[in-house]
Scaffold this motif. Structure first.
Motif, PDB file in Angstrom:
ATOM      1  N   ASN A  12       0.824  -1.208   0.000  1.00 55.98           N
ATOM      2  CA  ASN A  12       0.000   0.000   0.000  1.00 55.98           C
ATOM      3  C   ASN A  12       0.862   1.263   0.000  1.00 55.98           C
ATOM      4  O   ASN A  12       0.540   2.264   0.656  1.00 55.98           O
ATOM      5  N   ASP A  13       1.959   1.212  -0.763  1.00 61.99           N
ATOM      6  CA  ASP A  13       2.953   2.287  -0.719  1.00 61.99           C
ATOM      7  C   ASP A  13       2.984   3.145  -1.981  1.00 61.99           C
ATOM      8  O   ASP A  13       3.976   3.813  -2.266  1.00 61.99           O
TER       9      ASP A  13
ATOM     10  N   THR B 279      -3.399   6.885  -4.326  1.00 57.36           N
ATOM     11  CA  THR B 279      -4.517   5.971  -4.146  1.00 57.36           C
ATOM     12  C   THR B 279      -4.604   5.600  -2.667  1.00 57.36           C
ATOM     13  O   THR B 279      -3.574   5.432  -2.002  1.00 57.36           O
ATOM     14  N   ARG B 280      -5.821   5.488  -2.172  1.00 57.97           N
ATOM     15  CA  ARG B 280      -5.989   5.124  -0.758  1.00 57.97           C
ATOM     16  C   ARG B 280      -5.606   3.675  -0.530  1.00 57.97           C
ATOM     17  O   ARG B 280      -5.069   3.326   0.523  1.00 57.97           O
ATOM     18  N   TYR B 281      -5.888   2.831  -1.515  1.00 60.26           N
ATOM     19  CA  TYR B 281      -5.584   1.407  -1.393  1.00 60.26           C
ATOM     20  C   TYR B 281      -4.962   0.881  -2.682  1.00 60.26           C
ATOM     21  O   TYR B 281      -5.358   1.283  -3.778  1.00 60.26           O
ATOM     22  N   THR B 282      -4.010  -0.007  -2.546  1.00 65.22           N
ATOM     23  CA  THR B 282      -3.463  -0.736  -3.686  1.00 65.22           C
ATOM     24  C   THR B 282      -4.034  -2.153  -3.671  1.00 65.22           C
ATOM     25  O   THR B 282      -4.456  -2.653  -2.627  1.00 65.22           O
TER      26      THR B 282
ATOM     27  N   HIS C 279       5.136  10.174  -1.520  1.00 63.96           N
ATOM     28  CA  HIS C 279       5.333   9.221  -0.426  1.00 63.96           C
ATOM     29  C   HIS C 279       4.043   9.118   0.384  1.00 63.96           C
ATOM     30  O   HIS C 279       3.469  10.125   0.793  1.00 63.96           O
ATOM     31  N   THR C 280       3.595   7.905   0.582  1.00 62.48           N
ATOM     32  CA  THR C 280       2.392   7.718   1.384  1.00 62.48           C
ATOM     33  C   THR C 280       2.696   8.055   2.849  1.00 62.48           C
ATOM     34  O   THR C 280       3.818   7.882   3.313  1.00 62.48           O
ATOM     35  N   LYS C 281       1.692   8.530   3.551  1.00 60.93           N
ATOM     36  CA  LYS C 281       1.856   8.910   4.947  1.00 60.93           C
ATOM     37  C   LYS C 281       1.130   7.933   5.859  1.00 60.93           C
ATOM     38  O   LYS C 281       0.056   7.444   5.522  1.00 60.93           O
TER      39      LYS C 281
ATOM     40  N   PHE D 166       1.624   6.372  -3.916  1.00 61.17           N
ATOM     41  CA  PHE D 166       0.971   7.652  -3.668  1.00 61.17           C
ATOM     42  C   PHE D 166      -0.127   7.876  -4.719  1.00 61.17           C
ATOM     43  O   PHE D 166       0.010   7.485  -5.872  1.00 61.17           O
TER      44      PHE D 166
ATOM     45  N   HIS E  89       2.280   0.346   6.788  1.00 54.99           N
ATOM     46  CA  HIS E  89       0.823   0.250   6.708  1.00 54.99           C
ATOM     47  C   HIS E  89       0.306  -1.114   7.159  1.00 54.99           C
ATOM     48  O   HIS E  89      -0.674  -1.201   7.907  1.00 54.99           O
TER      49      HIS E  89
END
Length: 328
Positions: free
Chosen positions: A133-134, A138-141, A312-314, A136, A180
């Motif tokens: 889920n890394d 999209t909320r979900y992969t 970068h996802t947070k 950026f 995540h």
């Protein structure tokens, strides 16, 4: 929906993730519905270079929505990193009459697709497939939800043993750069502590937390550790450190490893894959390119691939707070 696109290719690349097959199925059936030819590329970019293409129709993807892994296979391809290799891939695509492709994978796969588009102006759309889920944008992969459920189920079983023997378990989960899976699984499985790359807990604070757990009456504990956590060199070093400083604990380590990638995709991942596949084909036929299909606020969106790679996802700070409260 007018378009010069007559033939679309689809392939999976990078590490496998649950939901990839469902996404392939969606792309193929959307092409069939919209009267566009669809070819599958086996073994990712390697298969593209070798011209390993197979024509697909709606019946070609029967009974794969529930299967983990990828029926199209995946492979590392150093040749595609070279200009000569990408030229070979382009020649094979043109020879097969392919006008655009959908790549299902992670940031490495997207980088390759962008470079290819830069050199040949070839239409591309990405679908994010990675359990970490890394990505950026999209909320979900695809695969994250399934992997999360797999981890929670495994921790539930480990807790049975931890409780029976009054043990402390360090459970290492995937997440080299992001936490995540660890954070969500820790909250979902009721872990006493969660160690993630984004939050440097520190060895002393970890010991303090374990001491509090023992003092509060807990006879066993679960600590979920993302593989990229920076507190120790690895989870086994953490085990040795705790054993040395808190000999009251009987410590064990469980590394879940690649089992997190396998298994039938969850209902969430199947639905998400189906929605993303439809959007990917429609975007191509609308003349769009260099975009990734994502989901934000329950709506399917399109996001620039270059920004998805650079961003970068947070980590969810609210979830960190919830984790701290729940570990009381």
């Amino acid at each position: 929906m007018g378009s010069k696109i007559k033939r679309i290719a689809v392939f999976t690349s990078g590490g496998d993730s649950p939901g990839m097959n469902a996404a392939v199925r969606s792309v193929v059936r959307t092409c069939a519905f919209l009267k566009v030819d669809c070819l599958a590329v086996y073994r990712g970019y390697q298969g593209m270079i070798e011209g390993d293409f197979v024509t697909m129709d709606a019946r070609s993807v029967n009974n794969i929505i529930n299967k983990g892994g990828t029926i199209l296979k995946s492979a590392r391809c150093d040749d595609f990193r070279t200009k000569e290799g990408r030229k070979m891939a382009y020649d094979q695509l043109i020879k097969a009459g392919i006008d655009a492709f959908v790549v299902i994978g992670g940031d490495g796969s997207f980088r390759g697709a962008l470079k290819f588009n830069e050199e040949y102006n070839f239409p591309i759309i990405g679908i994010p497939g990675t359990i970490d889920n890394d990505i950026f944008g999209t909320r979900y992969t695809l695969g994250f939800d399934t992997a999360l459920n797999t981890v929670v189920e495994a921790i539930d079983k480990i807790r049975d043993t931890a409780s029976s023997h009054n043990r402390l378990f360090f459970v290492e989960v995937m997440g080299r750069d992001v936490g995540h899976i660890a954070l969500n699984a820790g909250v979902g499985a009721g872990a006493e502590e969660v160690l993630i790359p984004e939050l440097d807990l520190g060895l002393e604070r970890l010991l303090d937390s374990l001491k509090r757990s023992k003092k509060s009456g807990k006879s066993s504990s679960i600590v979920v550790v993302a593989e990229g956590d920076k507190i120790g060199k690895n989870v086994f070093e953490l085990k040795e450190y705790v054993e040395e400083h808190l000999p009251i604990y009987d410590v064990r380590v469980s590394v879940l490893g690649h089992m997190q990638r396998g298994g039938a995709p969850s209902a969430f991942d199947r639905v998400l894959a189906s929605r993303m596949g439809v959007k990917a084909v429609e975007a191509i036929l609308e003349g769009k390119s260099n975009l990734m299909v994502g989901i934000m606020d329950s709506k399917i969106t399109l996001y620039p691939i270059d920004e998805a790679i650079m961003g970068h996802t947070k980590i969810d700070k609210e979830l960190i707070r919830v984790s701290d409260i729940m570990s009381t």
